[in-house]
Each structure stands twice: as C-alpha cells, then as structure tokens.
Design an enzyme around this catalytic site. Structure first.
Site, PDB file in Angstrom:
ATOM      1  N   HIS A  16       0.841  -1.205   0.000  1.00  0.00           N
ATOM      2  CA  HIS A  16       0.000   0.000   0.000  1.00  0.00           C
ATOM      3  C   HIS A  16       0.872   1.249   0.000  1.00  0.00           C
ATOM      4  O   HIS A  16       0.601   2.208  -0.743  1.00  0.00           O
ATOM      5  CB  HIS A  16      -0.896   0.041   1.244  1.00  0.00           C
ATOM      6  CG  HIS A  16      -1.938  -1.024   1.292  1.00  0.00           C
ATOM      7  ND1 HIS A  16      -2.125  -1.798   2.410  1.00  0.00           N
ATOM      8  CD2 HIS A  16      -2.860  -1.419   0.384  1.00  0.00           C
ATOM      9  CE1 HIS A  16      -3.121  -2.641   2.175  1.00  0.00           C
ATOM     10  NE2 HIS A  16      -3.576  -2.434   0.954  1.00  0.00           N
ATOM     11  N   LYS A  40     -18.577  -6.337   7.321  1.00  0.00           N
ATOM     12  CA  LYS A  40     -17.324  -7.042   7.591  1.00  0.00           C
ATOM     13  C   LYS A  40     -16.704  -6.489   8.861  1.00  0.00           C
ATOM     14  O   LYS A  40     -16.647  -5.280   9.056  1.00  0.00           O
ATOM     15  CB  LYS A  40     -16.345  -6.865   6.424  1.00  0.00           C
ATOM     16  CG  LYS A  40     -16.746  -7.597   5.160  1.00  0.00           C
ATOM     17  CD  LYS A  40     -15.792  -7.293   4.050  1.00  0.00           C
ATOM     18  CE  LYS A  40     -14.673  -8.299   4.017  1.00  0.00           C
ATOM     19  NZ  LYS A  40     -13.776  -8.094   2.866  1.00  0.00           N
ATOM     20  N   ARG A  89      -1.619  -6.276  -8.075  1.00  0.00           N
ATOM     21  CA  ARG A  89      -0.539  -7.209  -7.748  1.00  0.00           C
ATOM     22  C   ARG A  89      -0.378  -8.267  -8.825  1.00  0.00           C
ATOM     23  O   ARG A  89       0.710  -8.734  -9.095  1.00  0.00           O
ATOM     24  CB  ARG A  89      -0.829  -7.897  -6.417  1.00  0.00           C
ATOM     25  CG  ARG A  89      -0.803  -6.972  -5.235  1.00  0.00           C
ATOM     26  CD  ARG A  89      -1.281  -7.682  -4.023  1.00  0.00           C
ATOM     27  NE  ARG A  89      -2.664  -8.104  -4.269  1.00  0.00           N
ATOM     28  CZ  ARG A  89      -3.557  -8.355  -3.345  1.00  0.00           C
ATOM     29  NH1 ARG A  89      -3.232  -8.287  -2.088  1.00  0.00           N
ATOM     30  NH2 ARG A  89      -4.782  -8.698  -3.653  1.00  0.00           N
ATOM     31  N   SER A 126      -3.049  -7.704   2.755  1.00  0.00           N
ATOM     32  CA  SER A 126      -3.389  -7.574   4.178  1.00  0.00           C
ATOM     33  C   SER A 126      -3.818  -8.912   4.758  1.00  0.00           C
ATOM     34  O   SER A 126      -3.450  -9.254   5.883  1.00  0.00           O
ATOM     35  CB  SER A 126      -4.506  -6.542   4.357  1.00  0.00           C
ATOM     36  OG  SER A 126      -4.059  -5.259   4.004  1.00  0.00           O
TER      37      SER A 126
END
Length: 160
Positions: A16, A40, A89, A126
């Site tokens: 990040h 969440k 990514r 993460s």
C-alpha cells in the site's frame, strides 16, 4: 489534480505504501480512503486504520487520510477528485478492478489509474499478512514497523 486511493487497509502494508508514495508523486493531492463496510468486521477498527495510515504517511505533505461509506464515486464527488488509483498485484486483480473502473466511469466519469505494485511487494496482501502474523510468522519486512507492533499486540490480546 486530486486522486483517491481506496481500500480496506486492514492493515496497511508496504505494498500500500508503495502505491501511496508513487501516487503522491503524480498528483497534487492524494486522499487515502478507508472503506467502511459494516458487514465485515476487520481486525483493526476504522479509527485504528485511519490512525495507522496517518502515522505512516505523515512524511507526505499532499496525502490526506479519510474514511467513506457507500459508493466510491459519491466519495470522489465530495472530495472533488476525478481519478481513482488502484494497485494491481497480479492479473487476477485486474479482472475485478476493470469491471469496477468501467462502472465508475459510466456512473460518474471517474477515471481509474491502474498502478502495478513493485515486484518486491507483488505478493503482499493484508489478508496474507494477518494470517502469517496469526501463526507467529515474522511480517516485519512486509508492513511498517508501527503496524508490525500493533498487529502483534492485537493478536496477543485476542489470544487471551
């Protein structure tokens, strides 16, 4: 020109920070926006994520940290931002992010800049960081020092 870099940042990783640093060099202003998703439950609260992001980005004079709920394009309007930055990514990220980019463009004319992560950070997520840390692995190379400390403290506390 102002851009928004959205994400959950639970927790913020060096991947990040790579995107934040590079984006801060491209735009006059960069808003790092933490998505509030009430369905969440993250490891860190929204307030903790905002605090961690503020701490690890304080060296950038043109980066501001905020949170948002709802549609990203609505948040972009409130911030007077016409560009969203998304880090990629792998090719698998692109498939989903392309659909979101096309929707955002169609809904509000918000453009998306896809920025590939540097190769050193291409595998970091993460979720992976949390999993490795949960089992006692060393994640200090993948997150800022303050995040590694807070992650270890949180996991110790949760195991009690």
């Amino acid at each position: 020109m102002r851009a928004v870099y959205p994400g959950s940042f639970d927790p913020v990783t060096n991947g990040h920070l790579d995107i934040i640093g590079r984006s801060a060099g491209l735009f006059d202003d960069l808003v790092v926006a933490v998505l509030v998703n009430e369905s969440k439950h993250g490891l860190f609260s929204i307030e903790e994520r905002l605090d961690l992001l503020g701490e690890v980005t304080k060296s950038y004079g043109n980066v501001r940290i905020a949170s948002f709920q709802g549609l990203l394009v609505d948040f972009c309007r409130t911030q007077d931002a016409s560009i969203v930055v998304k880090g990629l990514r792998a090719v698998s990220d692109f498939d989903y992010e392309l659909q979101m980019a096309q929707m955002n463009l169609g809904l509000a004319g918000v453009e998306t800049l896809f920025m590939p992560t540097s190769p050193a950070n291409s595998f970091i997520s993460s979720s992976l960081v949390k999993d490795v840390a949960k089992w006692g692995g060393d994640v200090s190379r993948h997150v800022p020092e303050v995040v590694a400390r807070r992650l270890a403290d949180r996991l110790r506390r949760d195991q009690r």
